[in-house]
Design a protein around this motif. Sequence first.
Motif, PDB file in Angstrom:
ATOM      1  N   ARG A  27      20.211  38.060  47.379  1.00  0.00           N
ATOM      2  CA  ARG A  27      19.101  37.926  48.603  1.00  0.00           C
ATOM      3  C   ARG A  27      17.833  36.411  48.655  1.00  0.00           C
ATOM      4  N   ASP A  28      18.221  35.784  47.916  1.00  0.00           N
ATOM      5  CA  ASP A  28      17.808  34.832  47.773  1.00  0.00           C
ATOM      6  C   ASP A  28      19.409  33.193  49.384  1.00  0.00           C
ATOM      7  N   ASP A  29      20.060  34.381  49.096  1.00  0.00           N
ATOM      8  CA  ASP A  29      20.849  34.125  50.160  1.00  0.00           C
ATOM      9  C   ASP A  29      20.690  34.793  51.583  1.00  0.00           C
ATOM     10  N   LEU A  30      20.459  35.949  51.494  1.00  0.00           N
ATOM     11  CA  LEU A  30      19.458  35.805  52.992  1.00  0.00           C
ATOM     12  C   LEU A  30      18.866  35.614  53.360  1.00  0.00           C
ATOM     13  N   ASP A  31      17.290  35.649  52.809  1.00  0.00           N
ATOM     14  CA  ASP A  31      16.547  35.224  52.418  1.00  0.00           C
ATOM     15  C   ASP A  31      16.279  33.145  53.361  1.00  0.00           C
ATOM     16  N   ASP A  32      17.287  33.240  52.998  1.00  0.00           N
ATOM     17  CA  ASP A  32      17.322  31.360  53.409  1.00  0.00           C
ATOM     18  C   ASP A  32      17.530  31.078  54.894  1.00  0.00           C
ATOM     19  N   LEU A  33      18.269  31.963  55.467  1.00  0.00           N
ATOM     20  CA  LEU A  33      18.138  32.455  56.542  1.00  0.00           C
ATOM     21  C   LEU A  33      16.789  33.665  57.473  1.00  0.00           C
ATOM     22  N   PHE A  34      16.262  34.503  56.946  1.00  0.00           N
ATOM     23  CA  PHE A  34      15.355  35.473  57.303  1.00  0.00           C
ATOM     24  C   PHE A  34      14.580  35.661  56.963  1.00  0.00           C
ATOM     25  N   ALA A  35      13.868  34.905  55.849  1.00  0.00           N
ATOM     26  CA  ALA A  35      12.531  35.421  55.184  1.00  0.00           C
ATOM     27  C   ALA A  35      12.098  34.263  56.330  1.00  0.00           C
ATOM     28  N   ASP A  36      10.101  34.221  56.008  1.00  0.00           N
ATOM     29  CA  ASP A  36       9.834  33.338  56.991  1.00  0.00           C
ATOM     30  C   ASP A  36       8.904  32.675  55.666  1.00  0.00           C
ATOM     31  N   PRO A  37       9.478  30.693  55.775  1.00  0.00           N
ATOM     32  CA  PRO A  37       9.544  30.161  55.213  1.00  0.00           C
ATOM     33  C   PRO A  37       8.073  30.005  54.076  1.00  0.00           C
ATOM     34  N   HIS A  38       7.517  30.503  55.381  1.00  0.00           N
ATOM     35  CA  HIS A  38       5.905  30.219  54.403  1.00  0.00           C
ATOM     36  C   HIS A  38       6.018  31.089  53.436  1.00  0.00           C
ATOM     37  N   VAL A  39       6.621  32.142  52.894  1.00  0.00           N
ATOM     38  CA  VAL A  39       6.773  32.948  51.973  1.00  0.00           C
ATOM     39  C   VAL A  39       7.699  32.879  50.475  1.00  0.00           C
ATOM     40  N   THR A  40       9.330  32.120  51.324  1.00  0.00           N
ATOM     41  CA  THR A  40       9.998  31.679  50.327  1.00  0.00           C
ATOM     42  C   THR A  40       9.468  29.643  50.002  1.00  0.00           C
ATOM     43  N   GLY A  41       9.138  29.159  50.707  1.00  0.00           N
ATOM     44  CA  GLY A  41       8.376  27.862  50.320  1.00  0.00           C
ATOM     45  C   GLY A  41       9.369  26.622  50.705  1.00  0.00           C
ATOM     46  N   LYS A  42      10.149  27.526  51.615  1.00  0.00           N
ATOM     47  CA  LYS A  42      11.281  26.341  51.832  1.00  0.00           C
ATOM     48  C   LYS A  42      11.736  26.400  52.710  1.00  0.00           C
ATOM     49  N   PRO A  43      12.284  25.231  53.698  1.00  0.00           N
ATOM     50  CA  PRO A  43      12.555  25.691  55.349  1.00  0.00           C
ATOM     51  C   PRO A  43      13.786  26.330  55.329  1.00  0.00           C
ATOM     52  N   SER A  44      14.077  27.027  56.516  1.00  0.00           N
ATOM     53  CA  SER A  44      14.418  28.367  57.198  1.00  0.00           C
ATOM     54  C   SER A  44      16.598  27.939  56.999  1.00  0.00           C
ATOM     55  N   GLY A  45      17.814  28.669  56.760  1.00  0.00           N
ATOM     56  CA  GLY A  45      18.303  27.763  57.020  1.00  0.00           C
ATOM     57  C   GLY A  45      18.966  26.250  56.137  1.00  0.00           C
ATOM     58  N   GLY A  46      18.575  26.296  55.507  1.00  0.00           N
ATOM     59  CA  GLY A  46      18.777  25.075  54.092  1.00  0.00           C
ATOM     60  C   GLY A  46      20.455  25.512  53.696  1.00  0.00           C
ATOM     61  N   ASP A  47      20.667  26.603  53.218  1.00  0.00           N
ATOM     62  CA  ASP A  47      22.117  27.115  52.974  1.00  0.00           C
ATOM     63  C   ASP A  47      22.725  26.266  54.156  1.00  0.00           C
ATOM     64  N   VAL A  48      22.428  26.391  55.091  1.00  0.00           N
ATOM     65  CA  VAL A  48      23.359  26.449  56.261  1.00  0.00           C
ATOM     66  C   VAL A  48      23.375  25.624  57.225  1.00  0.00           C
ATOM     67  N   ARG A  49      23.016  24.462  56.669  1.00  0.00           N
ATOM     68  CA  ARG A  49      22.941  22.762  57.160  1.00  0.00           C
ATOM     69  C   ARG A  49      23.441  22.271  56.061  1.00  0.00           C
ATOM     70  N   GLU A  50      23.847  22.888  54.609  1.00  0.00           N
ATOM     71  CA  GLU A  50      24.438  22.127  53.822  1.00  0.00           C
ATOM     72  C   GLU A  50      25.639  22.455  53.287  1.00  0.00           C
ATOM     73  N   GLY A  51      26.115  23.799  54.419  1.00  0.00           N
ATOM     74  CA  GLY A  51      27.298  24.443  54.421  1.00  0.00           C
ATOM     75  C   GLY A  51      27.407  24.854  52.739  1.00  0.00           C
ATOM     76  N   LYS A  52      26.505  25.225  52.313  1.00  0.00           N
ATOM     77  CA  LYS A  52      26.407  26.000  51.061  1.00  0.00           C
ATOM     78  C   LYS A  52      27.417  26.989  51.613  1.00  0.00           C
TER      79      LYS A  52
END
Length: 459
Positions: free
Chosen positions: A314-339
Amino acid sequence: MRFTQATGRPTAAPPRRPPAGPADHQEAGEPVGTAGRGPRSCARAEHPEHPNHQDHPDPPTPADREGDARAVDDDVPGAVGRELQELLADHLTGCRGLDSVFAHDIAERVVGFARRGGRRIRPRLVWWSLRACRGGDPVQVRAALRTGAALELIQTCALVHDDLMDQASTRRGGPALHADVERQYAGTASHSAARRLGASAAVLAGDLALAWADDVLAGLVLDPGLPPGTAHRLNGVWRTLRTEMVAGQYLDVQGQATSALTPARAIRTACLKSALYTVERPLELGAVLAGADEATTRTLCRAGRCAGLAFQLRDDLDDLFADPHVTGKPSGGDVREGKPTYPLAVARSLATATGDRRALGVLEHAVGRADLPDSELADVRDVLVATGARDLVETDIARLAGQSLHHLGEAALEPRAAARLRGLLTGITGTPGRVPQPGGPPPDAGPTAAGTAGTEADR
């Protein structure tokens, strides 16, 4: 591979099918997508060097002192926070006696970080597992609160080190520890020296938090009030948890460095880094403290493993698809970091299986690019949708959530506490109101076109 209903571990899946897909801190009713690195904007900003004492928990109450389990039921995070405050005050006094610079730069930051903890999900799982296994005498209450405090300290270690490895600049509404130390010495040391000092301070701060966590557990194991068999089991679970946490973190950074983006590898990392450490082991600790039998403990572990893996997916999907205002972190961090996340691995495997060169090109170009613009991040989202990866992972999350509740229902637990535990697990998986009926077939854990491999479930 498939997760067996009996163990939550994978078995080989038939190679003819396309992929059908396969956890600081979530409670039922809380917004999903705030797991993993934590909602950095959800807590009030607080400088780690100077903890805001208005945010500190209240002093221990007589009910806590007497081991009143019902009082703790009403506010588990508060009770754990008070226990943690007492432990940290003692440690900080000792550190100030050693050296004022060390106490100011390292110890006070560790204390401030731990006090600003999130929703205390791991201690909550320990507590409600204890209560569901009918534990609650004064010795068990004290041991559970101390175990919860130790988990918060080992979480402090994990997050401080994680921020350093990811070069993250913020955490929990304030600067990351390494960044804060670097900023403190920016005017008195060269840029490179201040940067090295910040990194070194983060390593040592994490080590200190881990040492304090071990001190707490050592005290419990030596407590004459704890049955010898319970102390032995508790120590065994704790030792296993520590090693699993380190293994999961290493697989995560190793996957980033080598671009080891296979579904099997992603699942293995998610299990070690999230499912075990965040959910399964806390449930096991609570069961052990309650003196639960082996069968009940194993059943709770199976429930925790499934929920923990769903939590990470769920956290992996939310990194791309959830509202950053809900997650509290910028969208796409895992993609940019190459996770090496599972959804990205599934998308790549599906694109490979269908010969979708455009999708493969998007992933190859985007994953690991720190400067990836939002417009190209949107292309990654499109690939996950178009290949069917997003839907497959959503299906897996729902199946794992259902399996978690199925296993929970297999144990003979105290009904009221079991209901609280069920709510916690449902909140962790982010599937309230849409969990499938328990008892269905275990979820498929990964694209069979990419092969099968072992897995776990941790964090």
